[in-house]
Motif scaffolding. Sequence first.
Motif, PDB file in Angstrom:
ATOM      1  N   ASN A 148      36.501  40.864  38.440  1.00  0.00           N
ATOM      2  CA  ASN A 148      36.225  39.433  38.587  1.00  0.00           C
ATOM      3  C   ASN A 148      37.475  38.574  38.446  1.00  0.00           C
ATOM      4  O   ASN A 148      37.445  37.366  38.715  1.00  0.00           O
ATOM      5  CB  ASN A 148      35.193  38.987  37.543  1.00  0.00           C
ATOM      6  N   GLY A 149      38.562  39.205  38.011  1.00  0.00           N
ATOM      7  CA  GLY A 149      39.788  38.456  37.829  1.00  0.00           C
ATOM      8  C   GLY A 149      39.717  37.508  36.643  1.00  0.00           C
ATOM      9  O   GLY A 149      38.815  37.584  35.812  1.00  0.00           O
ATOM     10  N   HIS A 150      40.688  36.603  36.575  1.00  0.00           N
ATOM     11  CA  HIS A 150      40.747  35.631  35.490  1.00  0.00           C
ATOM     12  C   HIS A 150      41.231  34.311  36.082  1.00  0.00           C
ATOM     13  O   HIS A 150      42.099  34.300  36.961  1.00  0.00           O
ATOM     14  CB  HIS A 150      41.710  36.114  34.398  1.00  0.00           C
ATOM     15  N   PRO A 151      40.679  33.191  35.621  1.00  0.00           N
ATOM     16  CA  PRO A 151      41.069  31.894  36.182  1.00  0.00           C
ATOM     17  C   PRO A 151      42.568  31.608  36.113  1.00  0.00           C
ATOM     18  O   PRO A 151      43.099  30.853  36.940  1.00  0.00           O
ATOM     19  CB  PRO A 151      40.288  30.891  35.325  1.00  0.00           C
ATOM     20  N   ALA A 152      43.253  32.216  35.134  1.00  0.00           N
ATOM     21  CA  ALA A 152      44.686  31.939  34.965  1.00  0.00           C
ATOM     22  C   ALA A 152      45.572  32.806  35.867  1.00  0.00           C
ATOM     23  O   ALA A 152      46.775  32.568  35.955  1.00  0.00           O
ATOM     24  CB  ALA A 152      45.086  32.155  33.501  1.00  0.00           C
ATOM     25  N   TRP A 153      44.983  33.807  36.521  1.00  0.00           N
ATOM     26  CA  TRP A 153      45.791  34.726  37.320  1.00  0.00           C
ATOM     27  C   TRP A 153      46.180  34.122  38.664  1.00  0.00           C
ATOM     28  O   TRP A 153      45.374  33.479  39.338  1.00  0.00           O
ATOM     29  CB  TRP A 153      45.026  36.025  37.582  1.00  0.00           C
ATOM     30  N   ASN A 154      47.417  34.397  39.070  1.00  0.00           N
ATOM     31  CA  ASN A 154      47.883  34.133  40.431  1.00  0.00           C
ATOM     32  C   ASN A 154      48.117  35.473  41.106  1.00  0.00           C
ATOM     33  O   ASN A 154      48.676  36.387  40.490  1.00  0.00           O
ATOM     34  CB  ASN A 154      49.170  33.315  40.418  1.00  0.00           C
TER      35      ASN A 154
END
Length: 327
Positions: free
Chosen positions: A49-55
């Motif tokens: 799901n990833g993370h909101p802070a990831w680029n």
Amino acid sequence: MKALVLPKPGKPDTLNIAELPLPEPGPGEIRVRVQAAGLNPIDYKVSPNGHPAWNYPFVLGIDVAGVVDAVGEGVTTWKPGDRVAYMADFTKPGGFAEYTVTVAHTVAAIPDGVSFTDAAAFPCAGLTAYQVLTRKMQLRAGQSILVHAGAGGVGGYAIQLAKLYGASPIIATASPHNAEYVRSLGADHVIDYTTENVQERVLALTNGVGVDLILNSLNRATAQQDLSTLAFGGQLACIAGAPETVADFQPSSKSFTLHKLMIAGAYGSGSRKAEEELAILAGEFMALLQQNKVSAMVQEIIELEQVPDALIRLSQRHVRGKIVAKL
């Protein structure tokens, strides 16, 4: 630099090798030339799901050991050439790359005699177990303990530390093919969770009294059951999910302490003291490695290209000890 990247939110099999720009350390940061990076469940749990802070593309890997390559403005505690290890902030690019950047105040020096692979194996799992037993539960000699998933990273380190600090008896859960391995780490009794009722066995082994301490890295359901297995005044530490109901246990018959833990949460706490504690814990733990009082439990050393397959195996929960990627 060469890096193993996650192109977008996805499972470990979507990771691939790519070329990324060399990261530059900002104020208060250091750049580390990575020598080894440990694998952890968080790598496969967060990536889908990833993370909101990831680029993206994003670099996973929170257990890092390497050599300081450059220092940012204001950093006086480290210099190029220093050997360091640390648990990274999982919201920032991590250690599955030739170089990575981290804040200087969460890093600890690797002592003489401790290899990069051993130093990369312990941070997330080892510091979790160490913090639980020494800072939260404050384990004392003679206390009994139940460690779930004794063959895993957190469980394996917890068993060793419990043995070192005099816990007795040490009871662990494991599948049959890992039973002897778990005993070799220091467990006095190993419960086969695939065929035995864990709660009934613990109560039988403790003459119905229950255990003083329980470390649960599994889920809410087993943590709920653990409450019935605690001795009066006992402590339950939960990493993967705490009990939902505690009101049924009255202090007159079941007084207990509940710890809900996530050591990586120090980075999101807003507390500089909590972040600095990571470096203190890492220094203390590596002293135990240096003195051969604790094993790093490195079971497999792999190449960066082999990390995706290894994370898939790790997600199947049948990996002993720790897997480390050597760069």
